[in-house]
Design a protein around this motif. Structure first.
Motif, PDB file in Angstrom:
ATOM      1  N   VAL A 131       9.416   5.806   1.128  1.00  0.00           N
ATOM      2  CA  VAL A 131       8.043   5.617   1.593  1.00  0.00           C
ATOM      3  C   VAL A 131       7.919   6.350   2.925  1.00  0.00           C
ATOM      4  O   VAL A 131       8.661   6.057   3.871  1.00  0.00           O
ATOM      5  N   GLU A 157       4.333   4.924  -2.673  1.00  0.00           N
ATOM      6  CA  GLU A 157       3.335   4.344  -1.766  1.00  0.00           C
ATOM      7  C   GLU A 157       3.915   3.153  -1.026  1.00  0.00           C
ATOM      8  O   GLU A 157       3.638   2.930   0.156  1.00  0.00           O
ATOM      9  N   SER A 158       4.736   2.382  -1.752  1.00  0.00           N
ATOM     10  CA  SER A 158       5.416   1.220  -1.168  1.00  0.00           C
ATOM     11  C   SER A 158       6.572   0.865  -2.070  1.00  0.00           C
ATOM     12  O   SER A 158       6.640   1.310  -3.234  1.00  0.00           O
ATOM     13  N   LEU A 159       7.507   0.067  -1.566  1.00  0.00           N
ATOM     14  CA  LEU A 159       8.631  -0.385  -2.371  1.00  0.00           C
ATOM     15  C   LEU A 159       8.308  -1.743  -2.979  1.00  0.00           C
ATOM     16  O   LEU A 159       7.724  -2.603  -2.313  1.00  0.00           O
ATOM     17  N   ASP A 176       5.909   7.707   6.414  1.00  0.00           N
ATOM     18  CA  ASP A 176       5.006   7.110   7.405  1.00  0.00           C
ATOM     19  C   ASP A 176       3.552   7.507   7.177  1.00  0.00           C
ATOM     20  O   ASP A 176       2.650   6.689   7.292  1.00  0.00           O
TER      21      ASP A 176
END
Length: 266
Positions: free
Chosen positions: A225, A261-263, A227
């Motif tokens: 992901v 996008e996110s874990l 920043d």
């Protein structure tokens, strides 16, 4: 490799299972014969017995014995062996102990695990090392006094490998109790790769795992992901590869980087 074995009349071949898959493919699809090959000895990573079946299908009358060896550097490499006699089993069998070794399957309290329960493998015997050079804390963690002996010289090595007793008192391998993996025979701590990726200031989070490729070989995959959602992900992956290439050994480099996008956290 196959042609070399034929030309030099090789009788014993020591291979990692992943490397032998390529040799098997060459054997099945070519006219090269290796009548002198008596033994193929596997080591370095877990063996899937089914991977041998194509070789056996081409030579149903045998002539070559396949031996799966289990071992650890800290125990002078080999600790157990299994002559492959069943390619239909779904587990990786590491077999019986060598004559100069003692093997224990222990639970979290370092007590003997029930007969078919999964526990950690502890290795004792003549081959066990004295410890790690200049690393006393790690030595104390991994090399312990045997709870089954009063002799202070009777040391067991905590392998970190999870095993259980299979049929005929043979041991079956069930993976690691930590995040250490073996890829192409190399011992790798996935946590080290995760930590190095986290050193990049443009990385918000990451997770490193192993996945099977199309040819069934094990590969390292990094899920990252970044920043900035607006940044060029391909460019950031390139920067990340350059960063890791200067720090990690080549065999530790992830085969693929997947931008997320996110874990997932559930």
């Amino acid at each position: 490799m196959l042609q070399l074995c034929a030309d030099e009349k090789v009788t014993v071949l020591n291979h990692t299972p992943s490397a032998f898959k390529a040799t098997t493919e060459a054997y099945v699809t070519s006219d090269i014969a290796v009548p002198d090959l008596r033994y193929v000895i596997f080591g370095g990573e877990a063996l899937e017995p089914s991977s041998i079946q194509p070789w056996l299908d081409k030579t149903p009358n045998g002539g070559t014995d396949f031996i799966n060896m289990y071992g650890i550097t800290e125990t002078m490499v080999h600790a157990s062996y299994w002559k492959v006699n069943d390619t239909h089993t779904s587990v990786s069998i590491i077999g019986h102990k060598l004559a100069d070794q003692t093997l224990y399957v222990l639970d979290q309290r370092q007590q003997l695990a029930p007969k078919h329960a999964v526990g950690e493998l502890y290795v004792g015997g003549e081959g066990v090392a004295r410890g790690y050079l200049n690393r006393s804390e790690l030595t104390a963690e991994r090399f312990i006094q045997s709870p089954f002996s009063d002799d202070p010289k009777d040391i067991l090595y905590r392998s970190g490998d999870m095993v259980s007793y299979y049929r005929d008192n043979e041991l079956a391998y069930h993976g690691r109790e930590d995040d250490q993996v073996k890829v192409r025979g190399f011992r790798i701590e996935l946590g080290e790769i995760i930590n190095q990726i986290n050193q990049c200031d443009f990385v918000a989070a990451n997770m490193v795992v192993t996945r099977k490729a199309a040819d069934d070989t094990l590969q390292i995959v990094a899920y990252v992901v970044f920043d900035s959602a607006e940044a060029d992900r391909d460019e950031l992956v390139t920067q990340l590869r350059v960063h890791l290439a200067n720090i990690l050994a080549e065999y530790m480099m992830p085969a693929a980087f997947v931008a997320m996008e996110s874990l997932p956290v559930t």
